[in-house]
Design a protein around this motif. Structure first.
Motif, PDB file in Angstrom:
ATOM      1  N   PRO A  74       0.777  -1.242   0.000  1.00  0.00           N
ATOM      2  CA  PRO A  74       0.000   0.000   0.000  1.00  0.00           C
ATOM      3  C   PRO A  74       0.811   1.298   0.000  1.00  0.00           C
ATOM      4  O   PRO A  74       0.341   2.295  -0.556  1.00  0.00           O
ATOM      5  CB  PRO A  74      -0.843  -0.121   1.285  1.00  0.00           C
ATOM      6  N   PRO A  79      -4.168   5.746  -2.290  1.00  0.00           N
ATOM      7  CA  PRO A  79      -5.184   5.009  -1.527  1.00  0.00           C
ATOM      8  C   PRO A  79      -6.556   5.015  -2.171  1.00  0.00           C
ATOM      9  O   PRO A  79      -7.301   4.030  -2.055  1.00  0.00           O
ATOM     10  CB  PRO A  79      -5.189   5.707  -0.161  1.00  0.00           C
ATOM     11  N   TRP A  80      -6.934   6.095  -2.842  1.00  0.00           N
ATOM     12  CA  TRP A  80      -8.260   6.146  -3.464  1.00  0.00           C
ATOM     13  C   TRP A  80      -8.340   5.181  -4.640  1.00  0.00           C
ATOM     14  O   TRP A  80      -9.378   4.579  -4.871  1.00  0.00           O
ATOM     15  CB  TRP A  80      -8.585   7.578  -3.895  1.00  0.00           C
ATOM     16  N   ALA A  83      -8.397   1.648  -3.079  1.00  0.00           N
ATOM     17  CA  ALA A  83      -9.726   1.373  -2.544  1.00  0.00           C
ATOM     18  C   ALA A  83     -10.690   0.965  -3.655  1.00  0.00           C
ATOM     19  O   ALA A  83     -11.468   0.005  -3.505  1.00  0.00           O
ATOM     20  CB  ALA A  83     -10.261   2.598  -1.812  1.00  0.00           C
ATOM     21  N   TRP A 134      -7.166   4.985   5.759  1.00  0.00           N
ATOM     22  CA  TRP A 134      -7.968   5.568   4.693  1.00  0.00           C
ATOM     23  C   TRP A 134      -8.908   4.512   4.096  1.00  0.00           C
ATOM     24  O   TRP A 134     -10.095   4.770   3.878  1.00  0.00           O
ATOM     25  CB  TRP A 134      -7.047   6.134   3.615  1.00  0.00           C
ATOM     26  N   LEU A 135      -8.366   3.318   3.837  1.00  0.00           N
ATOM     27  CA  LEU A 135      -9.205   2.246   3.295  1.00  0.00           C
ATOM     28  C   LEU A 135     -10.385   1.940   4.213  1.00  0.00           C
ATOM     29  O   LEU A 135     -11.527   1.808   3.762  1.00  0.00           O
ATOM     30  CB  LEU A 135      -8.375   0.978   3.109  1.00  0.00           C
ATOM     31  N   GLU A 136     -10.100   1.817   5.503  1.00  0.00           N
ATOM     32  CA  GLU A 136     -11.172   1.484   6.441  1.00  0.00           C
ATOM     33  C   GLU A 136     -12.257   2.544   6.441  1.00  0.00           C
ATOM     34  O   GLU A 136     -13.450   2.229   6.495  1.00  0.00           O
ATOM     35  CB  GLU A 136     -10.594   1.291   7.838  1.00  0.00           C
ATOM     36  N   SER A 138     -13.052   4.345   3.936  1.00  0.00           N
ATOM     37  CA  SER A 138     -13.773   4.274   2.660  1.00  0.00           C
ATOM     38  C   SER A 138     -14.843   3.196   2.677  1.00  0.00           C
ATOM     39  O   SER A 138     -15.781   3.241   1.876  1.00  0.00           O
ATOM     40  CB  SER A 138     -12.787   4.006   1.518  1.00  0.00           C
ATOM     41  N   TRP A 139     -14.722   2.216   3.577  1.00  0.00           N
ATOM     42  CA  TRP A 139     -15.685   1.115   3.623  1.00  0.00           C
ATOM     43  C   TRP A 139     -16.958   1.494   4.365  1.00  0.00           C
ATOM     44  O   TRP A 139     -17.901   0.699   4.416  1.00  0.00           O
ATOM     45  CB  TRP A 139     -15.057  -0.106   4.287  1.00  0.00           C
TER      46      TRP A 139
END
Length: 287
Positions: A74, A79-80, A83, A134-136, A138-139
Motif C-alpha cells: 500500500p 489510496p483512493w 480502494a 484511509w481504506l477502512e 472508505s468502507w
C-alpha cells in the motif's frame, strides 16, 4: 488449516488458469503478488503484472477460493485508487478478497527510482498505517476526509461498501521473541490476521517455523481483543512431495496456531508456470 498457492511466475492467462485449477483441486486460496520493477538479479528479468487485474479475472472464473496477493504494498499505491480496485475485486468475487499487506520491498524501483517516494522504513510503515486507515474509512459508505501522518485528503465517498462490510487485512509483521518489534506486531493485532516473518538474510530464512508461530500466538493471545473477531495466522512454506511428510508439516503448523499454509515458490530459475500448474493439480494432504 487452509492451504493457498502463490502464482509467482507466468503470463496473466497462465495465472488465471492456475487459479481455476487450484479451486478445482481443492485449494482454499489463490494469491498473486504486487511488484513493479525489481532491482534484484534473477527477479529483474521476470515480468510483473497488476495484481488487481489478475485477481479480477480470477474472480470471474472461480466461485469459492479466497483471492489475494502475497503481499500488497500500500505505501506505493494511491489510496483512493487502491480502494476502488479492491472494492471492484471484492464485488466481482462475492466478498472473497483478502488484503495481506506490507511496507513494500526496498528493491522495487517504484520506490527507488521515483522522486518523492518514501525510502526509509519508518516512513513506509507510517504511510502503510495511513493508507490502511484511509481504506477502512472508505468502507463506511459515508463521506469522509482524512488526516494522517503522511496522508491528507478532502472529502471522498464510496457509496457501496465491501460485500461483507469490510475486506480482511493481514499485515506482515516480524516475530522476534527476544526483541519483539512492537510497531508492526501491534499493527497486526489491530487488523484481521498476520503474515509472520522472522529475521533472515533470504526469503526462505525469513519464513516463520512452527516454534516461532507458537511463540507468536501465545504472545498475541493476551494482547488482542477477541471481540474483534477471528485472527488469521498465515505462514508460507513448501510442502514435501511425500503426502505423509506434507501432512506432518501441516499438523505441526496447525498445532502451533497457524490457520493458513501458503505454498510459496520464488526461485526464478526453477519455478516455472508449468511447475506451479503441477502443484495446483496435486491431491492435497488434509489433516
Amino acid at each position: 488449516m487452509r492451504i493457498g498457492l502463490i502464482g509467482s511466475y507466468g503470463s496473466p492467462a497462465q495465472m488465471v488458469r492456475l487459479a481455476q485449477e487450484a479451486e478445482q483441486h481443492g485449494w482454499d486460496g489463490f494469491f498473486t503478488w504486487d511488484g513493479i520493477s525489481l532491482d534484484e538479479p534473477g527477479f529483474d528479468a521476470a515480468p510483473t503484472w497488476d495484481p488487481f487485474g489478475i485477481l479480477a479475472a480470477a474472480a470471474v472464473v472461480t466461485e469459492r477460493i479466497t483471492l489475494g496477493a502475497m503481499v500488497f504494498a500500500p505505501p506505493r499505491h494511491r489510496p483512493w485508487e487502491l480502494a476502488q480496485r479492491a472494492l471492484t475485486v471484492d464485488h466481482l468475487s462475492g466478498g472473497r478478497l483478502v488484503l495481506p499487506v506490507g511496507v513494500g520491498v526496498p528493491v522495487d524501483r517504484a520506490f527507488t527510482s521515483v522522486h518523492g517516494q518514501p525510502s526509509v522504513l519508518r516512513d513506509r510503515a507510517e504511510l502503510l498505517d495511513d493508507v490502511l486507515g484511509w481504506l477502512e474509512r472508505s468502507w463506511s459508505g459515508e463521506e469522509f476526509s482524512y488526516e494522517g501522518t503522511h496522508l491528507s485528503t478532502g472529502p471522498f465517498r464510496f457509496p457501496r461498501p465491501p460485500v461483507n462490510g469490510r475486506i480482511p487485512v493481514w499485515p506482515v509483521a516480524v516475530w522476534d521473541s527476544a526483541r519483539p518489534p512492537l510497531r508492526s506486531l501491534n499493527r497486526a493485532l489491530r487488523w484481521d490476521g498476520i503474515v509472520p516473518q522472522v529475521r533472515g538474510e533470504t526469503p526462505d530464512d525469513a519464513e516463520a517455523r512452527p516454534e516461532h508461530v507458537a511463540e507468536l500466538v501465545t504472545w498475541a493471545a493476551s494482547r488482542r481483543d477477541p471481540a474483534r473477531g477471528p485472527w488469521e495466522v498465515v505462514i508460507q512454506g513448501r510442502l514435501s512431495p511425500d503426502d505423509g511428510e506434507a501432512r506432518e508439516q501441516l499438523a505441526a503448523a496447525a498445532d502451533a496456531g497457524a490457520t493458513w499454509w501458503v505454498e510459496s515458490w520464488w526461485d526464478p530459475e526453477t519455478t516455472t508456470a508449468e511447475h506451479l500448474l503441477t502443484l495446483a493439480r496435486r491431491r492435497l494432504p488434509r489433516l
